[in-house]
Scaffold this motif. Structure first.
Motif, PDB file in Angstrom:
ATOM      1  N   ARG A   3       0.836  -1.194   0.000  1.00  0.00           N
ATOM      2  CA  ARG A   3       0.000   0.000   0.000  1.00  0.00           C
ATOM      3  C   ARG A   3       0.872   1.246   0.000  1.00  0.00           C
ATOM      4  O   ARG A   3       1.981   1.255   0.547  1.00  0.00           O
ATOM      5  CB  ARG A   3      -0.985  -0.007   1.151  1.00  0.00           C
ATOM      6  CG  ARG A   3      -0.389   0.103   2.495  1.00  0.00           C
ATOM      7  CD  ARG A   3      -1.469   0.049   3.557  1.00  0.00           C
ATOM      8  NE  ARG A   3      -0.801  -0.086   4.837  1.00  0.00           N
ATOM      9  CZ  ARG A   3      -1.374  -0.368   5.957  1.00  0.00           C
ATOM     10  NH1 ARG A   3      -2.656  -0.561   6.008  1.00  0.00           N
ATOM     11  NH2 ARG A   3      -0.683  -0.470   7.059  1.00  0.00           N
ATOM     12  N   PRO A   6       0.477   6.846   3.672  1.00  0.00           N
ATOM     13  CA  PRO A   6      -0.712   7.686   3.910  1.00  0.00           C
ATOM     14  C   PRO A   6      -0.387   9.146   3.605  1.00  0.00           C
ATOM     15  O   PRO A   6       0.781   9.534   3.543  1.00  0.00           O
ATOM     16  CB  PRO A   6      -0.993   7.480   5.394  1.00  0.00           C
ATOM     17  CG  PRO A   6       0.308   7.110   5.984  1.00  0.00           C
ATOM     18  CD  PRO A   6       1.053   6.363   4.916  1.00  0.00           C
ATOM     19  N   GLU A  11      -1.840   8.562   9.586  1.00  0.00           N
ATOM     20  CA  GLU A  11      -1.189   7.276   9.785  1.00  0.00           C
ATOM     21  C   GLU A  11      -2.197   6.163   9.542  1.00  0.00           C
ATOM     22  O   GLU A  11      -3.401   6.370   9.653  1.00  0.00           O
ATOM     23  CB  GLU A  11      -0.604   7.171  11.193  1.00  0.00           C
ATOM     24  CG  GLU A  11      -1.644   7.249  12.297  1.00  0.00           C
ATOM     25  CD  GLU A  11      -1.045   7.357  13.685  1.00  0.00           C
ATOM     26  OE1 GLU A  11       0.186   7.396  13.823  1.00  0.00           O
ATOM     27  OE2 GLU A  11      -1.843   7.417  14.649  1.00  0.00           O
ATOM     28  N   TRP A  12      -1.686   4.994   9.180  1.00  0.00           N
ATOM     29  CA  TRP A  12      -2.543   3.833   8.993  1.00  0.00           C
ATOM     30  C   TRP A  12      -3.051   3.369  10.356  1.00  0.00           C
ATOM     31  O   TRP A  12      -2.312   3.384  11.335  1.00  0.00           O
ATOM     32  CB  TRP A  12      -1.788   2.694   8.320  1.00  0.00           C
ATOM     33  CG  TRP A  12      -1.324   3.012   6.930  1.00  0.00           C
ATOM     34  CD1 TRP A  12      -0.041   3.167   6.518  1.00  0.00           C
ATOM     35  CD2 TRP A  12      -2.136   3.219   5.776  1.00  0.00           C
ATOM     36  NE1 TRP A  12      -0.003   3.461   5.182  1.00  0.00           N
ATOM     37  CE2 TRP A  12      -1.280   3.498   4.700  1.00  0.00           C
ATOM     38  CE3 TRP A  12      -3.509   3.206   5.540  1.00  0.00           C
ATOM     39  CZ2 TRP A  12      -1.754   3.747   3.409  1.00  0.00           C
ATOM     40  CZ3 TRP A  12      -3.972   3.459   4.259  1.00  0.00           C
ATOM     41  CH2 TRP A  12      -3.102   3.719   3.219  1.00  0.00           C
ATOM     42  N   MET A  17      -7.410  -0.055   4.626  1.00  0.00           N
ATOM     43  CA  MET A  17      -6.903   1.213   4.096  1.00  0.00           C
ATOM     44  C   MET A  17      -7.348   2.415   4.942  1.00  0.00           C
ATOM     45  O   MET A  17      -7.268   3.556   4.516  1.00  0.00           O
ATOM     46  CB  MET A  17      -7.389   1.401   2.650  1.00  0.00           C
ATOM     47  CG  MET A  17      -6.845   0.347   1.689  1.00  0.00           C
ATOM     48  SD  MET A  17      -5.040   0.400   1.516  1.00  0.00           S
ATOM     49  CE  MET A  17      -4.852   1.847   0.510  1.00  0.00           C
ATOM     50  N   ILE A  19      -7.240   5.376   7.535  1.00  0.00           N
ATOM     51  CA  ILE A  19      -6.214   6.273   8.073  1.00  0.00           C
ATOM     52  C   ILE A  19      -6.825   7.121   9.178  1.00  0.00           C
ATOM     53  O   ILE A  19      -8.043   7.258   9.276  1.00  0.00           O
ATOM     54  CB  ILE A  19      -5.609   7.186   6.984  1.00  0.00           C
ATOM     55  CG1 ILE A  19      -6.704   8.032   6.309  1.00  0.00           C
ATOM     56  CG2 ILE A  19      -4.817   6.392   5.963  1.00  0.00           C
ATOM     57  CD1 ILE A  19      -6.180   9.078   5.332  1.00  0.00           C
TER      58      ILE A  19
END
Length: 75
Positions: A3, A6, A11-12, A17, A19
């Motif tokens: 991936r 971000p 941040e993830w 997916m 954030i």
């Protein structure tokens, strides 16, 4: 499939997916931030900026992952 990173300032979360916004830990007054409220500042030059207000009254703006006491685009 790897991936992409971000967007700056996010941040993830670890849930696919998803954030989340990274919150500041310090206040421009020099102490750890004491949560007041989170908001959003419109801006004609950018898509807008997340804002945080410390209980001491200091406003912190988010710009490209950095935390600023004043936005250069709003001077």
């Amino acid at each position: 499939m790897k991936r992409p990173p971000p967007p700056a300032g996010y941040e993830w979360t670890g849930h696919g997916m998803e954030i989340q916004l990274i919150d500041p830990v310090g206040c421009p007054a020099g102490h750890p931030i004491r949560w007041g409220q989170r908001g959003y500042a419109p801006c004609a030059q950018h898509h807008g900026h997340p804002t945080w207000t410390c209980r001491c009254g200091q406003v912190i703006y988010g710009l490209d992952g950095a935390f600023l006491a004043e936005l250069p685009c709003r001077r």
